[in-house]
Design an enzyme around this catalytic site. Structure first.
Site, PDB file in Angstrom:
ATOM      1  N   ILE A  64       0.845  -1.186   0.000  1.00 37.71           N
ATOM      2  CA  ILE A  64       0.000   0.000   0.000  1.00 37.71           C
ATOM      3  C   ILE A  64       0.885   1.242   0.000  1.00 37.71           C
ATOM      4  O   ILE A  64       1.775   1.385   0.843  1.00 37.71           O
ATOM      5  CB  ILE A  64      -0.937   0.018   1.233  1.00 37.71           C
ATOM      6  CG1 ILE A  64      -1.789  -1.257   1.262  1.00 37.71           C
ATOM      7  CG2 ILE A  64      -1.806   1.270   1.221  1.00 37.71           C
ATOM      8  CD1 ILE A  64      -2.575  -1.467   2.545  1.00 37.71           C
ATOM      9  N   CYS A  65       0.634   2.118  -0.962  1.00 36.85           N
ATOM     10  CA  CYS A  65       1.284   3.430  -1.003  1.00 36.85           C
ATOM     11  C   CYS A  65       0.205   4.451  -1.346  1.00 36.85           C
ATOM     12  O   CYS A  65      -0.972   4.176  -1.152  1.00 36.85           O
ATOM     13  CB  CYS A  65       2.447   3.451  -1.995  1.00 36.85           C
ATOM     14  SG  CYS A  65       2.021   3.182  -3.728  1.00 36.85           S
ATOM     15  N   GLY A  66       0.575   5.602  -1.847  1.00 38.59           N
ATOM     16  CA  GLY A  66      -0.419   6.607  -2.175  1.00 38.59           C
ATOM     17  C   GLY A  66      -1.367   6.175  -3.276  1.00 38.59           C
ATOM     18  O   GLY A  66      -2.576   6.350  -3.183  1.00 38.59           O
ATOM     19  N   ALA A 108      -3.754   4.304  -0.917  1.00 38.80           N
ATOM     20  CA  ALA A 108      -4.485   4.905   0.192  1.00 38.80           C
ATOM     21  C   ALA A 108      -5.118   6.239  -0.191  1.00 38.80           C
ATOM     22  O   ALA A 108      -6.076   6.682   0.451  1.00 38.80           O
ATOM     23  CB  ALA A 108      -3.561   5.092   1.398  1.00 38.80           C
TER      24      ALA A 108
END
Length: 148
Positions: A64-66, A108
């Site tokens: 999970i990242c931006g 996210a």
């Protein structure tokens, strides 16, 4: 299922929600970081999760990242890894059933907590379906091996 999970600072809070949700369903989660919202190098986290999957220490991984894009791009640099960005139910399903992805990537800044938890639960419930996509995956892996 044993899963490796990781994030960068943008994905920290969502990772914590997804991790808690999956643990509540009885899954074993190895969290490879990050553990706060300090700036981090997401390629290092993607490498750690990809390594766990390749070494058999985890059956699958979640990153999970931006946006999920950078994590997927990095994870896909590792020979044998198929990582997919999953932000809706159809891409989540097809990433496994058609493309045999071992790593799910989410953003996210793209989806909310509830959808991410729902998609993660769906994703780990799916199994690859050998069939019309098998020659395509074989070709994918052919090109993957040619990168040396």
């Amino acid at each position: 299922m044993k899963l490796a999970i990781g994030c960068d600072e943008a994905g920290f809070y969502l990772k914590e929600e997804v991790k808690k949700h999956l643990q509540g369903q009885g899954h074993e989660i190895e969290d490879v970081g990050v553990y706060n919202t300090d700036p981090a190098m997401y390629p290092d986290v993607a490498a750690a999760v990809a390594g766990k999957v390749l070494d058999g220490q985890a059956e699958r991984g979640i990153l999970i990242c931006g946006t999920g894009i950078g994590m997927a791009m990095t994870a896909n640099k590792f020979h044998g890894i198929r990582a997919a960005v999953c932000h809706d139910s159809f891409s989540t399903e097809r990433s496994v059933k058609s493309n045999n992805a071992q790593i799910m990537c989410m953003g996210a800044r793209v989806i909310g907590n509830e959808l991410a938890k729902q998609l993660a639960s769906m994703w780990i419930s799916y199994e690859y379906q050998d069939g019309p996509s098998t020659p395509k995956i074989d070709r994918m892996m052919y090109y993957d091996a040619k990168r040396d």
